[in-house]
Design an enzyme around this catalytic site. Structure first.
Site, PDB file in Angstrom:
ATOM      1  N   LYS A 201       0.856  -1.187   0.000  1.00  0.00           N
ATOM      2  CA  LYS A 201       0.000   0.000   0.000  1.00  0.00           C
ATOM      3  C   LYS A 201       0.890   1.233   0.000  1.00  0.00           C
ATOM      4  CE  LYS A 201      -3.613   2.378   2.533  1.00  0.00           C
ATOM      5  NZ  LYS A 201      -4.611   2.313   3.610  1.00  0.00           N
ATOM      6  N   ARG A 211     -10.729   9.979   1.797  1.00  0.00           N
ATOM      7  CA  ARG A 211     -10.578  10.658   3.091  1.00  0.00           C
ATOM      8  C   ARG A 211     -11.686  11.684   3.295  1.00  0.00           C
ATOM      9  NH1 ARG A 211      -3.908  11.073   3.188  1.00  0.00           N
ATOM     10  NH2 ARG A 211      -3.589   8.816   3.076  1.00  0.00           N
ATOM     11  N   LYS A 256      -2.254  -1.367  -3.885  1.00  0.00           N
ATOM     12  CA  LYS A 256      -3.108  -0.186  -3.804  1.00  0.00           C
ATOM     13  C   LYS A 256      -2.273   1.061  -3.831  1.00  0.00           C
ATOM     14  CE  LYS A 256      -6.123   1.841  -0.410  1.00  0.00           C
ATOM     15  NZ  LYS A 256      -6.561   1.793   0.947  1.00  0.00           N
ATOM     16  N   SER A 282     -10.192   5.669  -4.737  1.00  0.00           N
ATOM     17  CA  SER A 282     -11.137   6.756  -4.932  1.00  0.00           C
ATOM     18  C   SER A 282     -10.685   7.788  -5.972  1.00  0.00           C
ATOM     19  CB  SER A 282     -11.403   7.442  -3.587  1.00  0.00           C
ATOM     20  OG  SER A 282     -10.188   7.859  -2.992  1.00  0.00           O
ATOM     21  N   TYR A 320     -15.006   1.273  -7.193  1.00  0.00           N
ATOM     22  CA  TYR A 320     -16.272   1.949  -6.899  1.00  0.00           C
ATOM     23  C   TYR A 320     -17.243   1.797  -8.061  1.00  0.00           C
ATOM     24  CZ  TYR A 320     -13.605   3.618  -3.004  1.00  0.00           C
ATOM     25  OH  TYR A 320     -12.841   3.635  -1.858  1.00  0.00           O
TER      26      TYR A 320
HETATM   27  C1  PBG Z   1      -7.305   3.661   5.461  1.00  0.00           C
HETATM   28  C2  PBG Z   1      -7.734   3.401   4.069  1.00  0.00           C
HETATM   29  C3  PBG Z   1      -7.564   4.298   3.014  1.00  0.00           C
HETATM   30  C4  PBG Z   1      -8.157   3.727   1.900  1.00  0.00           C
HETATM   31  C5  PBG Z   1      -8.687   2.495   2.282  1.00  0.00           C
HETATM   32  N1  PBG Z   1      -8.388   2.285   3.635  1.00  0.00           N
HETATM   33  C6  PBG Z   1      -6.977   5.651   2.983  1.00  0.00           C
HETATM   34  C7  PBG Z   1      -5.691   5.921   3.623  1.00  0.00           C
HETATM   35  O1  PBG Z   1      -4.828   5.049   3.772  1.00  0.00           O
HETATM   36  O2  PBG Z   1      -5.520   7.072   4.025  1.00  0.00           O
HETATM   37  C8  PBG Z   1      -8.216   4.399   0.564  1.00  0.00           C
HETATM   38  C9  PBG Z   1      -9.191   3.886  -0.404  1.00  0.00           C
HETATM   39  C10 PBG Z   1      -9.507   4.795  -1.518  1.00  0.00           C
HETATM   40  O3  PBG Z   1      -8.874   5.847  -1.740  1.00  0.00           O
HETATM   41  O4  PBG Z   1     -10.447   4.465  -2.249  1.00  0.00           O
HETATM   42  N2  PBG Z   1      -6.804   2.663   6.230  1.00  0.00           N
END
Ligand code: PBG
Length: 332
Positions: A201, A211, A256, A282, A320
């Site tokens: 990630k 967020r 991711k 997202s 999504y």
């Molecule tokens: C947080 C989390 C995030 C996402 C999924 N779980 C954001 C982050 O790490 O700040 C992001 C998913 C997305 O952007 O669609 N644990």
């Protein structure tokens, strides 16, 4: 060798002559079995509430989430990933609400499973929806403390497993959490609870709209997750992350974001040959969707973007656009 194929003996356009032939020779297909729908659930909400930075996506209240799941099942989407939007007053520096066994996530998971036992539920494990500072773990001297966080993530995982989650998905990027959580699950006899590790990630700005959706952007402010999420400059490090998580007991690994990291997906699948998921996050979704809504891009770009994940080697994709795309796949 076959690379010596030459015109006119070889005409590659012959196999593109019509759609039946094109379909016959196609190397990859996308089916609803490959798609996972992320869903936002908001405490105290009735009905739905749009998310401004994610066109077409909304937060769901307790009733609405059940009807949405019913609709997804009708579209043959059988797996969803749940993300909670917690009341501000329930957030604190330690994210205590994450461990409340009757919190929004646990209640929603058990209600969904009661109504739709066949749906596969993925529950995210991380503290950011519950902390007032927006970090995924415990802050000690302004640093997210790895080992203290592990204890909490373990408890969070157990409450989510107990509520009925099929898959526990730690997204926090602490070291050692997969082994820690696996051991705890096994000890409590959750031997069949699957661990999907957000193994690679990245520290990405593509998470911006998410967020907003879970209201963690304002909590996080200018603070960064760079001390636990990976640097976008690295590739080999992703292999180390995944190797560690497999050794610790991950059943499935995830990369991711997705589209900017297709090389990582491909590398991981080729190297480890284990179930590998990708998350079209997202920001990726919103970029495409906004351009489609404006008429600047044809709506087929969404499907095209998902084929890129299949080519890279992803077995399933969190997107999504899952529900929307499922209608197109069924029609094709
Ligand atoms: C947080 C989390 C995030 C996402 C999924 N779980 C954001 C982050 O790490 O700040 C992001 C998913 C997305 O952007 O669609 N644990």
């Amino acid at each position: 060798m076959y690379f010596k194929r030459k015109f006119p003996n070889s005409r590659l356009r012959r196999i593109r002559l019509n759609s039946n032939i094109r379909n016959l020779i196609s190397e990859f297909e996308l089916s609803t079995n490959d798609l996972i729908q992320p869903l936002f659930i908001k405490e105290g909400l009735s009905g739905t509430e749009p998310i401004e930075s994610m066109p077409g996506i909304c937060r769901h209240g307790e009733d609405s989430i059940l009807s949405e799941i019913e609709a997804l099942l009708e579209h043959d989407i059988n797996t969803v990933a749940l993300f909670p939007v917690i009341e501000q007053s329930k957030k604190n520096s330690k994210g205590d609400e994450a461990l409340n066994s009757s919190n929004l996530m646990c209640q929603t998971v058990s209600e969904i499973k009661k109504r739709f036992p066949e749906i596969i539920l993925i529950s995210d494990v991380a503290l950011d929806p519950y902390t007032d500072h927006g970090h995924d773990g415990l802050l000690i001297n302004n640093y997210v403390d790895n080992d203290e966080t592990l204890n909490i993530l373990k408890q969070q995982s157990l409450t989510l497993a107990q509520a009925g989650s099929d898959i526990i998905a730690p997204s926090d990027m602490m070291d050692g959490r997969i082994g820690f959580i696996r051991k705890a699950l096994d000890e409590m006899d959750y031997k069949n609870t699957i661990l999907l590790s957000y193994a690679a990630k990245y520290n990405s700005k593509f998470y911006g709209p998410f967020r907003d959706a879970v209201n963690s952007a304002s909590s996080l402010g200018k603070s960064s997750k760079a001390t636990y999420q990976m640097s976008p400059k690295n590739k080999n490090e992703a292999i180390h992350e995944v190797a560690m998580d497999i050794n610790e007991g991950a059943d499935i690994v995830m990369v991711k974001p997705g589209m900017p990291y297709l090389d990582i997906i491909s590398n991981i699948k080729d190297t480890f040959k284990i179930p590998t998921f990708a998350y079209q996050v997202s920001g990726e979704y919103s970029m495409l969707k906004l351009a489609i809504d404006k008429g600047w891009l044809d709506s087929d770009v969404m499907l095209e973007s998902l084929y890129s994940f299949k080519r890279a080697g992803a077995d399933a994709i969190l997107t999504y656009a899952a529900k929307e795309i499922s209608k197109e796949i069924t029609n094709k």
